[in-house]
Design a protein around this motif. Structure first.
Motif, mmCIF file in Angstrom:
data_model
loop_
_atom_site.group_PDB
_atom_site.id
_atom_site.type_symbol
_atom_site.label_atom_id
_atom_site.label_comp_id
_atom_site.label_asym_id
_atom_site.label_seq_id
_atom_site.Cartn_x
_atom_site.Cartn_y
_atom_site.Cartn_z
ATOM 1 N N VAL A 182 42.958 51.137 38.465
ATOM 2 C CA VAL A 182 41.652 50.487 38.470
ATOM 3 C C VAL A 182 41.003 50.790 39.813
ATOM 4 O O VAL A 182 41.651 50.741 40.855
ATOM 5 C CB VAL A 182 41.744 48.951 38.226
ATOM 6 N N ALA A 183 39.718 51.134 39.775
ATOM 7 C CA ALA A 183 38.945 51.384 40.992
ATOM 8 C C ALA A 183 38.077 50.164 41.267
ATOM 9 O O ALA A 183 37.409 49.649 40.367
ATOM 10 C CB ALA A 183 38.067 52.623 40.841
ATOM 11 N N SER A 184 38.109 49.703 42.503
ATOM 12 C CA SER A 184 37.290 48.552 42.873
ATOM 13 C C SER A 184 35.828 48.839 42.566
ATOM 14 O O SER A 184 35.326 49.916 42.886
ATOM 15 C CB SER A 184 37.451 48.258 44.367
ATOM 16 N N PRO A 185 35.113 47.869 41.980
ATOM 17 C CA PRO A 185 33.702 48.100 41.688
ATOM 18 C C PRO A 185 32.818 48.130 42.948
ATOM 19 O O PRO A 185 31.681 48.562 42.879
ATOM 20 C CB PRO A 185 33.326 46.930 40.781
ATOM 21 N N LEU A 240 47.084 42.236 37.812
ATOM 22 C CA LEU A 240 47.045 42.350 39.275
ATOM 23 C C LEU A 240 46.317 41.145 39.835
ATOM 24 O O LEU A 240 45.559 40.475 39.124
ATOM 25 C CB LEU A 240 46.264 43.596 39.706
ATOM 26 N N GLY A 241 46.478 40.930 41.134
ATOM 27 C CA GLY A 241 45.629 39.963 41.813
ATOM 28 C C GLY A 241 44.185 40.436 41.728
ATOM 29 O O GLY A 241 43.904 41.634 41.811
ATOM 30 N N ASN A 242 43.258 39.526 41.559
ATOM 31 C CA ASN A 242 41.847 39.884 41.387
ATOM 32 C C ASN A 242 41.120 40.131 42.711
ATOM 33 O O ASN A 242 40.013 40.642 42.726
ATOM 34 C CB ASN A 242 41.132 38.782 40.594
ATOM 35 N N LEU A 243 41.750 39.804 43.834
ATOM 36 C CA LEU A 243 41.095 39.933 45.146
ATOM 37 C C LEU A 243 41.124 41.382 45.628
ATOM 38 O O LEU A 243 42.188 41.986 45.766
ATOM 39 C CB LEU A 243 41.788 39.055 46.181
ATOM 40 N N ASP A 244 39.953 41.941 45.878
ATOM 41 C CA ASP A 244 39.832 43.273 46.475
ATOM 42 C C ASP A 244 40.102 43.130 47.970
ATOM 43 O O ASP A 244 39.332 42.484 48.681
ATOM 44 C CB ASP A 244 38.424 43.814 46.242
ATOM 45 N N PRO A 245 41.199 43.702 48.482
ATOM 46 C CA PRO A 245 41.537 43.501 49.893
ATOM 47 C C PRO A 245 40.566 44.172 50.863
ATOM 48 O O PRO A 245 40.542 43.824 52.040
ATOM 49 C CB PRO A 245 42.940 44.107 50.010
ATOM 50 N N VAL A 303 36.941 40.696 42.570
ATOM 51 C CA VAL A 303 36.183 41.564 41.665
ATOM 52 C C VAL A 303 37.000 42.636 40.947
ATOM 53 O O VAL A 303 36.440 43.396 40.153
ATOM 54 C CB VAL A 303 35.041 42.275 42.424
ATOM 55 N N LEU A 304 38.293 42.735 41.188
ATOM 56 C CA LEU A 304 39.039 43.852 40.599
ATOM 57 C C LEU A 304 39.007 43.850 39.073
ATOM 58 O O LEU A 304 39.054 44.914 38.448
ATOM 59 C CB LEU A 304 40.479 43.873 41.102
ATOM 60 N N SER A 305 38.876 42.691 38.457
ATOM 61 C CA SER A 305 38.813 42.636 36.990
ATOM 62 C C SER A 305 37.574 43.361 36.454
ATOM 63 O O SER A 305 37.531 43.738 35.286
ATOM 64 C CB SER A 305 38.811 41.192 36.499
ATOM 65 N N ARG A 306 36.593 43.579 37.305
ATOM 66 C CA ARG A 306 35.369 44.285 36.915
ATOM 67 C C ARG A 306 35.418 45.773 37.273
ATOM 68 O O ARG A 306 34.432 46.484 37.159
ATOM 69 C CB ARG A 306 34.161 43.656 37.604
ATOM 70 N N GLY A 307 36.583 46.227 37.711
ATOM 71 C CA GLY A 307 36.728 47.602 38.167
ATOM 72 C C GLY A 307 36.746 48.616 37.043
ATOM 73 O O GLY A 307 36.763 48.287 35.859
ATOM 74 N N ILE A 308 36.778 49.874 37.441
ATOM 75 C CA ILE A 308 36.769 51.004 36.516
ATOM 76 C C ILE A 308 38.219 51.391 36.223
ATOM 77 O O ILE A 308 38.950 51.804 37.118
ATOM 78 C CB ILE A 308 35.996 52.186 37.117
ATOM 79 N N VAL A 309 38.629 51.253 34.970
ATOM 80 C CA VAL A 309 39.994 51.568 34.560
ATOM 81 C C VAL A 309 40.087 53.062 34.254
ATOM 82 O O VAL A 309 39.206 53.637 33.635
ATOM 83 C CB VAL A 309 40.403 50.730 33.328
ATOM 84 N N GLY A 310 41.166 53.671 34.720
ATOM 85 C CA GLY A 310 41.366 55.092 34.474
ATOM 86 C C GLY A 310 42.805 55.481 34.733
ATOM 87 O O GLY A 310 43.711 54.652 34.637
ATOM 88 N N THR A 311 43.009 56.736 35.104
ATOM 89 C CA THR A 311 44.340 57.230 35.460
ATOM 90 C C THR A 311 44.208 58.188 36.625
ATOM 91 O O THR A 311 43.164 58.795 36.847
ATOM 92 C CB THR A 311 45.030 57.976 34.299
ATOM 93 N N ARG A 312 45.284 58.295 37.376
ATOM 94 C CA ARG A 312 45.389 59.295 38.428
ATOM 95 C C ARG A 312 46.792 59.881 38.317
ATOM 96 O O ARG A 312 47.770 59.138 38.443
ATOM 97 C CB ARG A 312 45.144 58.701 39.813
ATOM 98 N N LYS A 313 46.847 61.172 38.056
ATOM 99 C CA LYS A 313 48.132 61.868 37.863
ATOM 100 C C LYS A 313 48.988 61.155 36.818
ATOM 101 O O LYS A 313 50.187 60.973 36.983
ATOM 102 C CB LYS A 313 48.878 62.003 39.180
#
Length: 106
Positions: free
Chosen positions: A66-69, A40-45, A51-61
């Motif tokens: 990835v959740a923005s840090p 993905l693009g690394n820019l948190d809009p 910072v998105l590369s530093r986000g929390i990786v997970g799943t939803r449904k």
């Protein structure tokens, strides 16, 4: 399509991201628990920070996310859509593993 190697797959930790500069674009590359890779693009809009590369990786449904840090908005690793704010998304880039190297195309 032009591929740029960014790192060795073996050095990426599951459920973590890395940032790479590919043709002048900051790309967040993620390895999920099932060894899939996403880019993905690394820019948190929402914050304007790269910072998105530093986000929390997970799943939803069942969808990898990835959740923005910073503000915790959740983005799909598949579509780049923000799952908390329908009108917002980040770019998605093609990514593959070739000969043990993670490669991205922007």
């Amino acid at each position: 399509m032009s591929w740029t190697p960014v790192c060795d797959f073996a050095t990426m930790l599951p459920e973590r991201g890395v940032c790479a500069l590919v043709r002048g674009v900051q790309v967040a590359v993620f390895r999920t628990h099932d060894d899939s890779v996403h880019a993905l693009g690394n820019l948190d809009p929402f914050s304007g920070a790269y910072v998105l590369s530093r986000g929390i990786v997970g799943t939803r449904k069942g969808e990898p996310t990835v959740a923005s840090p910073l503000h915790k908005q959740v983005f799909s690793l598949v579509s780049g859509m923000c799952l908390d704010e329908d009108a917002v998304s980040v770019p998605v880039f093609s990514v593959r593993v070739s000969d043990g190297r993670v490669e991205v195309s922007v």
